[in-house]
Design a protein around this motif. Structure first.
Motif, PDB file in Angstrom:
ATOM      1  N   THR A 265      -1.564  -6.210   2.073  1.00 38.13           N
ATOM      2  CA  THR A 265      -2.314  -5.991   3.315  1.00 38.13           C
ATOM      3  C   THR A 265      -3.517  -6.937   3.309  1.00 38.13           C
ATOM      4  OG1 THR A 265      -3.621  -4.237   2.302  1.00 38.13           O
ATOM      5  CG2 THR A 265      -1.641  -3.577   3.469  1.00 38.13           C
ATOM      6  N   ALA A 266      -3.888  -7.403   4.496  1.00 39.94           N
ATOM      7  CA  ALA A 266      -4.967  -8.389   4.583  1.00 39.94           C
ATOM      8  C   ALA A 266      -6.329  -7.750   4.373  1.00 39.94           C
ATOM      9  CB  ALA A 266      -4.914  -9.083   5.937  1.00 39.94           C
ATOM     10  N   SER A 267      -6.447  -6.487   4.727  1.00 38.73           N
ATOM     11  CA  SER A 267      -7.759  -5.840   4.585  1.00 38.73           C
ATOM     12  C   SER A 267      -7.557  -4.331   4.535  1.00 38.73           C
ATOM     13  CB  SER A 267      -8.650  -6.193   5.778  1.00 38.73           C
ATOM     14  OG  SER A 267      -8.029  -5.764   6.968  1.00 38.73           O
ATOM     15  N   PRO A 268      -8.469  -3.628   3.869  1.00 35.82           N
ATOM     16  CA  PRO A 268      -8.371  -2.166   3.867  1.00 35.82           C
ATOM     17  C   PRO A 268      -8.806  -1.613   5.222  1.00 35.82           C
ATOM     18  CG  PRO A 268     -10.345  -2.861   2.720  1.00 35.82           C
ATOM     19  CD  PRO A 268      -9.619  -4.111   3.102  1.00 35.82           C
ATOM     20  N   ARG A 269      -8.488  -0.347   5.448  1.00 36.85           N
ATOM     21  CA  ARG A 269      -8.952   0.292   6.684  1.00 36.85           C
ATOM     22  C   ARG A 269     -10.488   0.359   6.663  1.00 36.85           C
ATOM     23  NH1 ARG A 269      -6.371   3.920  10.188  1.00 36.85           N
ATOM     24  NH2 ARG A 269      -4.657   4.308   8.755  1.00 36.85           N
ATOM     25  N   THR A 270     -11.115   0.102   7.793  1.00 36.92           N
ATOM     26  CA  THR A 270     -12.578   0.116   7.847  1.00 36.92           C
ATOM     27  C   THR A 270     -13.070   1.274   8.718  1.00 36.92           C
ATOM     28  OG1 THR A 270     -12.667  -1.245   9.828  1.00 36.92           O
ATOM     29  CG2 THR A 270     -12.611  -2.405   7.689  1.00 36.92           C
ATOM     30  N   LEU A 271     -14.361   1.508   8.657  1.00 31.17           N
ATOM     31  CA  LEU A 271     -14.944   2.590   9.457  1.00 31.17           C
ATOM     32  C   LEU A 271     -14.866   2.287  10.952  1.00 31.17           C
ATOM     33  CD1 LEU A 271     -18.082   3.541   7.328  1.00 31.17           C
ATOM     34  CD2 LEU A 271     -15.943   4.817   7.579  1.00 31.17           C
TER      35      LEU A 271
ATOM     36  N   ALA B 278       0.835  -1.207   0.000  1.00 32.62           N
ATOM     37  CA  ALA B 278       0.000   0.000   0.000  1.00 32.62           C
ATOM     38  C   ALA B 278       0.868   1.256   0.000  1.00 32.62           C
ATOM     39  CB  ALA B 278      -0.908  -0.002   1.224  1.00 32.62           C
ATOM     40  N   LEU B 279       0.347   2.308  -0.600  1.00 33.41           N
ATOM     41  CA  LEU B 279       1.014   3.614  -0.529  1.00 33.41           C
ATOM     42  C   LEU B 279       0.144   4.634   0.205  1.00 33.41           C
ATOM     43  CD1 LEU B 279       2.517   3.971  -4.145  1.00 33.41           C
ATOM     44  CD2 LEU B 279       3.683   3.262  -2.051  1.00 33.41           C
ATOM     45  N   ASP B 280      -1.164   4.333   0.315  1.00 35.78           N
ATOM     46  CA  ASP B 280      -2.092   5.271   0.940  1.00 35.78           C
ATOM     47  C   ASP B 280      -2.436   4.791   2.347  1.00 35.78           C
ATOM     48  OD1 ASP B 280      -4.147   6.890   1.779  1.00 35.78           O
ATOM     49  OD2 ASP B 280      -5.242   6.820  -0.122  1.00 35.78           O
ATOM     50  N   HIS B 281      -2.050   5.566   3.342  1.00 35.66           N
ATOM     51  CA  HIS B 281      -2.277   5.124   4.723  1.00 35.66           C
ATOM     52  C   HIS B 281      -3.728   5.289   5.156  1.00 35.66           C
ATOM     53  CE1 HIS B 281      -1.940   9.439   5.327  1.00 35.66           C
ATOM     54  NE2 HIS B 281      -2.382   9.304   6.535  1.00 35.66           N
ATOM     55  N   LEU B 282      -4.542   5.949   4.372  1.00 35.40           N
ATOM     56  CA  LEU B 282      -5.955   6.080   4.756  1.00 35.40           C
ATOM     57  C   LEU B 282      -6.762   4.859   4.328  1.00 35.40           C
ATOM     58  CD1 LEU B 282      -6.592   9.849   3.954  1.00 35.40           C
ATOM     59  CD2 LEU B 282      -6.225   8.772   6.182  1.00 35.40           C
ATOM     60  N   THR B 283      -6.311   4.163   3.279  1.00 35.91           N
ATOM     61  CA  THR B 283      -7.069   3.008   2.783  1.00 35.91           C
ATOM     62  C   THR B 283      -6.315   1.688   2.933  1.00 35.91           C
ATOM     63  OG1 THR B 283      -6.141   3.197   0.550  1.00 35.91           O
ATOM     64  CG2 THR B 283      -8.138   4.477   1.031  1.00 35.91           C
ATOM     65  N   TRP B 284      -4.996   1.720   2.929  1.00 29.98           N
ATOM     66  CA  TRP B 284      -4.136   0.528   2.879  1.00 29.98           C
ATOM     67  C   TRP B 284      -4.482  -0.337   1.678  1.00 29.98           C
ATOM     68  CZ3 TRP B 284      -0.351   2.066   5.382  1.00 29.98           C
ATOM     69  CH2 TRP B 284      -0.402   2.523   6.697  1.00 29.98           C
ATOM     70  N   GLU B 285      -4.920   0.268   0.614  1.00 32.10           N
ATOM     71  CA  GLU B 285      -5.245  -0.473  -0.594  1.00 32.10           C
ATOM     72  C   GLU B 285      -3.948  -0.983  -1.232  1.00 32.10           C
ATOM     73  OE1 GLU B 285      -7.333   0.398  -4.912  1.00 32.10           O
ATOM     74  OE2 GLU B 285      -7.392   1.918  -3.342  1.00 32.10           O
ATOM     75  N   ASN B 286      -3.951  -2.258  -1.681  1.00 31.01           N
ATOM     76  CA  ASN B 286      -2.758  -2.842  -2.291  1.00 31.01           C
ATOM     77  C   ASN B 286      -2.584  -2.302  -3.708  1.00 31.01           C
ATOM     78  OD1 ASN B 286      -1.922  -4.609  -0.154  1.00 31.01           O
ATOM     79  ND2 ASN B 286      -3.762  -5.817  -0.593  1.00 31.01           N
ATOM     80  N   THR B 287      -1.756  -1.314  -3.867  1.00 32.77           N
ATOM     81  CA  THR B 287      -1.568  -0.696  -5.187  1.00 32.77           C
ATOM     82  C   THR B 287      -0.238  -1.075  -5.829  1.00 32.77           C
ATOM     83  OG1 THR B 287      -0.728   1.268  -4.064  1.00 32.77           O
ATOM     84  CG2 THR B 287      -3.044   1.308  -4.726  1.00 32.77           C
ATOM     85  N   GLU B 288       0.701  -1.571  -5.051  1.00 33.87           N
ATOM     86  CA  GLU B 288       2.000  -1.975  -5.594  1.00 33.87           C
ATOM     87  C   GLU B 288       2.049  -3.501  -5.678  1.00 33.87           C
ATOM     88  OE1 GLU B 288       4.521   0.529  -6.401  1.00 33.87           O
ATOM     89  OE2 GLU B 288       2.551   1.483  -6.291  1.00 33.87           O
ATOM     90  N   PRO B 289       2.770  -4.028  -6.663  1.00 35.77           N
ATOM     91  CA  PRO B 289       2.838  -5.488  -6.770  1.00 35.77           C
ATOM     92  C   PRO B 289       3.613  -6.106  -5.611  1.00 35.77           C
ATOM     93  CG  PRO B 289       4.293  -4.433  -8.364  1.00 35.77           C
ATOM     94  CD  PRO B 289       3.504  -3.336  -7.726  1.00 35.77           C
ATOM     95  N   ALA B 290       3.124  -7.260  -5.151  1.00 34.62           N
ATOM     96  CA  ALA B 290       3.853  -7.980  -4.098  1.00 34.62           C
ATOM     97  C   ALA B 290       5.133  -8.548  -4.682  1.00 34.62           C
ATOM     98  CB  ALA B 290       2.970  -9.097  -3.550  1.00 34.62           C
ATOM     99  N   GLY B 291       6.138  -8.750  -3.829  1.00 35.01           N
ATOM    100  CA  GLY B 291       7.393  -9.331  -4.287  1.00 35.01           C
ATOM    101  C   GLY B 291       8.566  -8.394  -4.066  1.00 35.01           C
TER     102      GLY B 291
END
Lengths: 420, 352
Positions: free
Chosen positions: A71-77, A44-57
């Motif tokens: 990341t196992a899951s995005p940030r939730t409410l 992830a690059l975005d700490h508000l969502t933790w969305e996986n945007t970069e390739p693993a490896g």
């Protein structure tokens, strides 16, 4: 010697003080003969969502080996609800509640935690304290762990989950003495190995263009602010103070805000807002500034203060900011204000006294050269890490890695020494 | 470095004087000044330092304790303004009732803060009244540099200690480094930035702080050894009590305390008159330290005399010459009374 950095996100795209500091250290340390560096981080690059945007490896970023884990899951409410509840009285939140907060704050990276547990590195460096990657890495590492807390006086600092976690840290690396004082006050870790390292300053990269030309101010003298133009950085206050100063002290003095604008830009005939500029323009603007002003009360290090001093430019800082005040008091390179009255008096004095500006700028330059050039920073860092490795892993009764479902409070191991 | 800091202090003192002068002149409307200062506080940490800040913050509380019920009714649209005026008029009785209670509460809180601040200022004045004068900087007794006669004895006493050992008033950190070389996990504290700078550059773990402040932020029983020297000799009595409390909790049971001091007689003979008169405290006899430490669970393992040897030498051959024997007996008495060892080292173990 092999060092593995653990950071929640990593890369030149990441705008964040702690993550940038980790990258700056990693990129320089990997050039040191006898040292091998890798970074363990999330996708992830975005700490508000933790969305996986970069390739693993595994990849190489500016010479540094980077291993990314999803990341196992995005940030939730749920995070925001719990955060709002706990920050009202952080000291009384339970260990279970605060460990849940850490897990919800994320990023939860099971692969990263496994990599830490099985690392072949001699030492792990976690950066910063606030995230699940740090707490998990401290919990599972078999090799010594140093923590770069990058701590501010904020509610989360008082959470018992961190108190528990810090007991297993083998050494602390601070940006400033003010940060060390804060951490020692809160956690009573004064006897633990530590070093106040700070960050190094890059060589000035200006091209010699007059700063007034870059700003469109011609020969007018100007103060400058460098960094994100944001209300929380005190930019609105600085603009209002400057406008009042000009109203009461007419002159051709101008003020330049130099950096990306993330709030409403201040409007005034004597204020210039540049937005994002190139490195060359930044250094040229800074070189010709009468004074560099940092109005923020919440800086953990403030690299721009040191950048100003490398050019012999004096600084004016917020008197309520422990980090920048520490720089000024130790160096003698800048003044401070803690009200409109003192702002008016210091700006008036600095604008009209070339001798004072030169003396302050020279004092700041000496301080920066003595303490914050990269070779000496890396020397001190490697000496510290070698000491930590020589002492070995210090284990207290350790919690298992974070577990969002259970709140993760199971303790798994009896170590050689306890206590905080 | 000291020159640069002194210059900075002078400039800031001039600026503070200028701020006071302008404030007294009243050239800025009070309402505007308050508004500008509120702006500063809005983006500042809550715990601003200093008594002046306490009063300033209190004045902001006072200023915020009034709630205005006259809601602005201006609007870009004519009908909007009409509607707002109607709502304000219609709800005026209700808002007035609520706001009156809020203002009453706010004033009560504000009054309570005034009482607290007054009380704090009274306490500060009372504490100030008991403060002894500080020694001029030039007359401050200097701390030991650690490279003196007692360093080997301290290292021997601390050999084999596994937990961390702190050296107070460590100066140039030479004792810290000799302990490290002997395998002791030592670090140092000293209030002088200047003294520590070379050691910091060498990467030694030393911190610029006084021993009391440092022990305050150490968890109980975290230290395997404590070395006290330098300022321990001239602490005020209440500071000495606090030091003993901290030492007896921060040191682990079975931990080692090494205390170095000048002997009271040597100090009285060598310290300048001003220092003797104004020093907040003075060195104690080793027996007194043993007494104080014994009351806190320590057992004194050894007391070692040392320092400058000022004793007079014996004369003649006492066996062959009775007069020489008499003179030497007098010399021994003088040595014991006036010219004994100038310093001593106490080594103690925390037993409970």
């Amino acid at each position: 010697m092999k060092l593995a950095f653990v950071t929640p996100r990593y890369g030149p795209e990441v705008i964040g003080g702690a993550e940038t500091a980790a990258r700056m250290l990693a990129e320089r340390l990997c050039l040191r003969p006898g040292w091998e560096v890798e970074v363990l981080t999330s996708c992830a690059l975005d700490h508000l969502t933790w969305e996986n945007t970069e390739p693993a490896g595994t990849s190489v970023v500016n010479g540094v080996t980077v291993r990314r884990f999803p990341t196992a899951s995005p940030r939730t409410l749920d995070y925001f609800a719990l955060d709002g509840q706990l920050r009202v009285a952080p000291e009384v939140a339970t260990l279970s509640e605060t460990r849940t907060w850490v897990a919800l704050n994320g990023p939860m990276c099971p692969g990263l935690v496994d990599a830490v547990a099985s690392t072949d590195a001699d030492v792990i460096a976690c950066y910063p304290y606030l995230f699940a990657t740090t707490v998990d890495a401290i919990a599972v590492s078999e090799v010594p762990v140093v923590l770069h807390p990058a701590a501010h006086d904020e509610p989360a600092l008082y959470f018992s989950a961190f108190r528990r976690s810090f007991r297993d840290v083998d050494g602390f690396v601070y940006h400033t003495r003010a940060e060390r004082d804060l951490m020692e006050d809160v956690y009573r870790i004064g006897a633990r190995p530590q070093v106040v390292l700070g960050l190094g300053v890059n060589d000035p990269a200006g091209v010699g263009r007059p700063g007034g030309d870059v700003l469109g101010l011609g020969d007018r003298p100007y103060l400058c602010y460098l960094g994100r133009v944001d209300e929380h950085k005190g930019c609105g206050m600085l603009a209002d103070y400057f406008a009042e100063y000009k109203e009461r002290n007419p002159s051709d003095l101008a003020l330049a805000f130099v950096g990306p604008v993330s709030a409403k830009a201040p409007e005034h005939p004597d204020i210039v807002v540049t937005g994002t500029v190139s490195e060359a323009d930044k250094w040229d603007i800074l070189a010709d500034a009468r004074v560099m002003v940092t109005p923020s009360a919440y800086e953990s290090f403030s690299l721009v203060v040191l950048e100003a001093w490398t050019l012999g430019v004096p600084v004016l800082v917020n008197g309520a900011c422990a980090a920048t005040m520490e720089h000024c008091r130790r160096s003698g390179g800048g003044l401070w204000f803690d009200s409109y009255r003192s702002f008016e008096a210091t700006v008036g004095r600095l604008a009209g006294d070339a001798g004072l500006r030169a003396a302050l700028g020279e004092a700041g330059r000496r301080y920066t050269e003595h303490n914050y050039l990269w070779p000496s920073i890396i020397d001190r860092y490697t000496t510290f890490l070698e000491g930590v490795v020589a002492r070995g892993r210090r284990l207290a009764l350790r919690p298992a890695r974070l577990d969002l479902q259970s709140g993760g409070t199971a303790y798994v191991r009896e170590g050689v020494a306890g206590g905080g | 470095m000291a020159d640069r800091i002194r210059y900075l202090d002078e400039v800031m003192a001039e600026i503070d004087a200028e701020v006071r002068r302008r404030r007294a002149s009243g050239d800025l409307p009070a309402g505007l000044e308050r508004e500008l200062d509120e702006l500063f506080l809005e983006f500042s940490p809550v715990g601003l330092q200093g008594r002046a800040r306490l009063r300033e913050t209190l004045s902001l509380v006072d200023g915020s304790a009034y709630v205005d019920i006259a809601v602005p009714t201006a609007s870009n649209k004519a009908v909007g303004s009409y509607i707002k005026r109607a709502v304000r008029k219609g709800l005026g009785w209700y808002m007035n009732f609520i706001v009156a209670q809020i203002v009453k509460f706010a004033w009560s809180v504000s009054r309570m803060f005034h009482v607290v601040v007054d009380h704090i200022e009274d306490l500060e004045a009372a504490v100030d009244a008991h403060r002894s004068p500080d020694l001029p900087a030039a007359l401050q007794p200097s701390a030991s540099d650690g490279a003196s006669w007692w360093a080997p004895a301290a290292a021997e006493a601390l050999a084999g200690v596994r937990e961390r050992v702190v050296v107070a008033d460590c100066g140039d950190a030479s004792l810290v480094e000799s302990l490290l070389a002997a395998g002791v996990d030592a670090y140092g504290v000293d209030p002088s930035d200047l003294a520590l700078e070379p050691a910091l550059d060498r990467g030694v773990d030393v911190r610029a702080e006084g021993v009391l402040d440092h022990l305050d932020v150490v968890a109980d029983e975290m230290l395997g050894g404590i070395v006290l020297t330098g300022s321990v000799q001239w602490l005020r009595p209440n500071e000495r009590e606090r030091l003993l409390d901290l030492v007896s909790t921060r040191l682990a049971v079975d931990g080692t305390l090494v205390l170095h001091s000048a002997s009271p007689g040597a100090w009285a003979a060598s310290a300048p008159a001003v220092v003797r008169d104004l020093a907040p405290g003075h060195p104690l006899h080793p027996e007194t330290w043993a007494h104080l430490l014994g009351g806190r669970g320590f057992a004194v393992a050894s007391t070692i005399a040392g320092g400058e040897d000022r004793r007079l030498a014996h004369v003649g051959d006492a066996d062959a010459d009775a007069d020489a024997g008499t003179v030497n007996a007098v010399i021994d008495a003088i040595n014991d009374l006036l010219l004994g060892p100038t310093e001593y080292l106490v080594v103690a173990t925390r037993e409970r």
